[in-house]
Design a protein around this motif. Structure first.
Motif, PDB file in Angstrom:
ATOM      1  N   SER A  49       0.272 -17.488   1.650  1.00  0.00           N
ATOM      2  CA  SER A  49       0.062 -16.859   2.963  1.00  0.00           C
ATOM      3  C   SER A  49       1.014 -15.681   3.179  1.00  0.00           C
ATOM      4  O   SER A  49       0.751 -14.818   4.014  1.00  0.00           O
ATOM      5  N   GLU A  50       2.100 -15.612   2.413  1.00  0.00           N
ATOM      6  CA  GLU A  50       3.036 -14.496   2.538  1.00  0.00           C
ATOM      7  C   GLU A  50       2.629 -13.283   1.700  1.00  0.00           C
ATOM      8  O   GLU A  50       3.277 -12.244   1.771  1.00  0.00           O
ATOM      9  N   PHE A  51       1.566 -13.418   0.904  1.00  0.00           N
ATOM     10  CA  PHE A  51       1.157 -12.335   0.006  1.00  0.00           C
ATOM     11  C   PHE A  51       0.227 -11.326   0.681  1.00  0.00           C
ATOM     12  O   PHE A  51       0.044 -10.216   0.188  1.00  0.00           O
ATOM     13  N   GLY A  52      -0.376 -11.737   1.792  1.00  0.00           N
ATOM     14  CA  GLY A  52      -1.387 -10.893   2.424  1.00  0.00           C
ATOM     15  C   GLY A  52      -0.837  -9.559   2.900  1.00  0.00           C
ATOM     16  O   GLY A  52       0.241  -9.491   3.487  1.00  0.00           O
ATOM     17  N   GLY A  53      -1.579  -8.486   2.629  1.00  0.00           N
ATOM     18  CA  GLY A  53      -1.224  -7.169   3.135  1.00  0.00           C
ATOM     19  C   GLY A  53      -0.133  -6.449   2.370  1.00  0.00           C
ATOM     20  O   GLY A  53       0.254  -5.334   2.738  1.00  0.00           O
ATOM     21  N   LEU A  54       0.379  -7.071   1.294  1.00  0.00           N
ATOM     22  CA  LEU A  54       1.430  -6.410   0.520  1.00  0.00           C
ATOM     23  C   LEU A  54       0.817  -5.394  -0.447  1.00  0.00           C
ATOM     24  O   LEU A  54      -0.220  -5.654  -1.055  1.00  0.00           O
ATOM     25  N   ASP A  55       1.480  -4.230  -0.594  1.00  0.00           N
ATOM     26  CA  ASP A  55       1.040  -3.269  -1.602  1.00  0.00           C
ATOM     27  C   ASP A  55       1.836  -3.491  -2.887  1.00  0.00           C
ATOM     28  O   ASP A  55       2.636  -4.431  -2.987  1.00  0.00           O
ATOM     29  N   GLY A  56       1.621  -2.633  -3.874  1.00  0.00           N
ATOM     30  CA  GLY A  56       2.238  -2.812  -5.178  1.00  0.00           C
ATOM     31  C   GLY A  56       3.753  -2.854  -5.122  1.00  0.00           C
ATOM     32  O   GLY A  56       4.386  -3.718  -5.740  1.00  0.00           O
ATOM     33  N   GLU A  57       4.355  -1.932  -4.413  1.00  0.00           N
ATOM     34  CA  GLU A  57       5.821  -1.890  -4.345  1.00  0.00           C
ATOM     35  C   GLU A  57       6.375  -3.113  -3.619  1.00  0.00           C
ATOM     36  O   GLU A  57       7.412  -3.661  -4.000  1.00  0.00           O
ATOM     37  N   GLN A  58       5.690  -3.533  -2.559  1.00  0.00           N
ATOM     38  CA  GLN A  58       6.138  -4.722  -1.829  1.00  0.00           C
ATOM     39  C   GLN A  58       5.970  -5.977  -2.684  1.00  0.00           C
ATOM     40  O   GLN A  58       6.816  -6.878  -2.657  1.00  0.00           O
ATOM     41  N   GLY A  59       4.879  -6.016  -3.456  1.00  0.00           N
ATOM     42  CA  GLY A  59       4.669  -7.136  -4.369  1.00  0.00           C
ATOM     43  C   GLY A  59       5.757  -7.193  -5.430  1.00  0.00           C
ATOM     44  O   GLY A  59       6.290  -8.265  -5.747  1.00  0.00           O
ATOM     45  N   LYS A  60       6.113  -6.029  -5.962  1.00  0.00           N
ATOM     46  CA  LYS A  60       7.181  -5.972  -6.970  1.00  0.00           C
ATOM     47  C   LYS A  60       8.510  -6.420  -6.375  1.00  0.00           C
ATOM     48  O   LYS A  60       9.272  -7.160  -7.013  1.00  0.00           O
ATOM     49  N   ALA A  61       8.791  -6.022  -5.139  1.00  0.00           N
ATOM     50  CA  ALA A  61      10.029  -6.428  -4.475  1.00  0.00           C
ATOM     51  C   ALA A  61      10.066  -7.942  -4.261  1.00  0.00           C
ATOM     52  O   ALA A  61      11.122  -8.583  -4.415  1.00  0.00           O
ATOM     53  N   LEU A  62       8.904  -8.515  -3.907  1.00  0.00           N
ATOM     54  CA  LEU A  62       8.803  -9.966  -3.737  1.00  0.00           C
ATOM     55  C   LEU A  62       9.141 -10.675  -5.051  1.00  0.00           C
ATOM     56  O   LEU A  62       9.928 -11.634  -5.075  1.00  0.00           O
ATOM     57  N   ALA A  63       8.565 -10.184  -6.148  1.00  0.00           N
ATOM     58  CA  ALA A  63       8.823 -10.786  -7.454  1.00  0.00           C
ATOM     59  C   ALA A  63      10.280 -10.601  -7.863  1.00  0.00           C
ATOM     60  O   ALA A  63      10.897 -11.509  -8.429  1.00  0.00           O
ATOM     61  N   LYS A  64      10.849  -9.432  -7.564  1.00  0.00           N
ATOM     62  CA  LYS A  64      12.240  -9.165  -7.932  1.00  0.00           C
ATOM     63  C   LYS A  64      13.177 -10.154  -7.236  1.00  0.00           C
ATOM     64  O   LYS A  64      14.143 -10.633  -7.840  1.00  0.00           O
ATOM     65  N   ARG A  65      12.870 -10.466  -6.002  1.00  0.00           N
ATOM     66  CA  ARG A  65      13.680 -11.444  -5.263  1.00  0.00           C
ATOM     67  C   ARG A  65      13.669 -12.797  -5.986  1.00  0.00           C
ATOM     68  O   ARG A  65      14.715 -13.415  -6.196  1.00  0.00           O
ATOM     69  N   GLY A  66      12.473 -13.238  -6.371  1.00  0.00           N
ATOM     70  CA  GLY A  66      12.367 -14.507  -7.084  1.00  0.00           C
ATOM     71  C   GLY A  66      13.045 -14.465  -8.444  1.00  0.00           C
ATOM     72  O   GLY A  66      13.776 -15.391  -8.812  1.00  0.00           O
ATOM     73  N   GLY A  89      -8.889 -12.818  -4.565  1.00  0.00           N
ATOM     74  CA  GLY A  89      -8.371 -14.092  -5.076  1.00  0.00           C
ATOM     75  C   GLY A  89      -7.517 -14.823  -4.069  1.00  0.00           C
ATOM     76  O   GLY A  89      -7.660 -16.047  -3.873  1.00  0.00           O
ATOM     77  N   THR A  90      -6.617 -14.096  -3.405  1.00  0.00           N
ATOM     78  CA  THR A  90      -5.757 -14.750  -2.419  1.00  0.00           C
ATOM     79  C   THR A  90      -6.542 -15.144  -1.167  1.00  0.00           C
ATOM     80  O   THR A  90      -6.309 -16.211  -0.592  1.00  0.00           O
ATOM     81  N   ALA A  91      -7.494 -14.316  -0.773  1.00  0.00           N
ATOM     82  CA  ALA A  91      -8.328 -14.662   0.388  1.00  0.00           C
ATOM     83  C   ALA A  91      -9.141 -15.917   0.098  1.00  0.00           C
ATOM     84  O   ALA A  91      -9.243 -16.823   0.939  1.00  0.00           O
ATOM     85  N   ALA A  92      -9.714 -15.971  -1.112  1.00  0.00           N
ATOM     86  CA  ALA A  92     -10.514 -17.146  -1.490  1.00  0.00           C
ATOM     87  C   ALA A  92      -9.656 -18.404  -1.502  1.00  0.00           C
ATOM     88  O   ALA A  92     -10.088 -19.475  -1.062  1.00  0.00           O
ATOM     89  N   PHE A  93      -8.429 -18.279  -1.997  1.00  0.00           N
ATOM     90  CA  PHE A  93      -7.512 -19.432  -2.027  1.00  0.00           C
ATOM     91  C   PHE A  93      -7.258 -19.936  -0.614  1.00  0.00           C
ATOM     92  O   PHE A  93      -7.363 -21.133  -0.336  1.00  0.00           O
TER      93      PHE A  93
END
Length: 258
Positions: A68-85, A243-247
């Motif tokens: 539910s936290e993935f919605g609306g993220l663009d590529g850079e925001q997605g990369k930042a999310l992964a970098k945090r993890g 994919g995320t919407a379907a999930f």
């Protein structure tokens, strides 16, 4: 002290329990914040000589990231999310004190990645492992493409990554993903017992063993950077949004390759 983690320090072993049972202990921003705070405690508290990470309840270790936290993220925001993890999981992997995963149920996606970041893994008989991100139009982003390949080999890793299939505890043991499989009621006892043996050894030598073993994979660090970029790029695809919407809508995804 922590919002999503309970902790117990007994005989110099800190047991951390990811405690979001209503969400199958899924990783969200608050879990990462709490993990970061716990790692600070492990590193700075001399009373803590080792740690166990497990999940609350009988069903899940960590069933994945909170989609539910993935919605609306663009590529850079997605990369930042992964970098945090990735950054937090590197701190687990490179910790000078042994940190062991006691996998008590589903360890999927980010949960499998968390378990793999620990120094080794003990599983209960009902544990299940997998990297199902491909079902969301995504790839693992917290180090899963690298550590799974390191731990079980390229062929087996790619089969799991590309199919999104789960494996049971016995298969995980056969693959070398986990060191031992025990009945669930014996899981913490087994894990604690191994750590108690380790704690009779010289602490500096233990820390250097961890450091030296991790160095065996040092040339692969560029792979983590490649994973970050590819994970971020996934957020710019229509397939990821589908994919995320379907999930979240509990339906089958229809991918178009866009």
């Amino acid at each position: 002290m922590y919002q999503t983690i309970t902790s117990d320090l007994t005989n110099n072993i800190l047991t951390l329990t990811i405690n979001r049972p209503d969400k199958m202990n899924a990783l969200n921003k608050q879990v990462f914040n709490d993990l970061e705070a716990v790692l600070n405690e492990i590193e700075n508290n001399p009373e803590i000589k080792a740690a166990i990470i497990t999940g609350s309840g009988p069903k899940a270790f960590v069933a994945g990231a909170d989609i539910s936290e993935f919605g609306g993220l663009d590529g850079e925001q997605g990369k930042a999310l992964a970098k945090r993890g990735q950054d937090i999981f590197f701190r687990i992997e490179n910790n000078r004190k042994p940190i062991v995963a006691a996998v008590n149920g589903f360890a999927l996606g980010g949960g499998c990645e968390l378990a793999m970041a620990c120094h080794f893994r003990i599983a209960s008989e009902n544990a299940k492992f997998g990297q199902p991100e491909v079902n969301l139009g995504l790839i693992p982003g917290y180090g899963g493409t690298q550590r799974l390949t390191q731990l079980i080999g390229k062929g087996r890793a790619l089969e799991l990554l590309l199919t999104g299939n789960m494996i049971d505890a016995a298969t995980a043991h056969q693959y070398g993903l986990v060191n031992h499989v025990v009945p669930q009621e014996q899981l913490l006892e087994k894990t604690t017992g191994i750590l108690q043996t380790i704690l009779t050894k010289a602490p500096i030598a233990v820390a250097q063993c961890i450091r030296a073993a991790n160095a065996a994979y040092a040339p692969e660090n560029q792979g983590y950077e490649m994973e970050l970029t590819a994970f971020g790029d996934s957020f710019n695809t229509e397939d990821m949004k589908e994919g995320t919407a379907a999930f979240l809508e509990k339906r089958k995804a229809v991918f178009t390759g866009k």
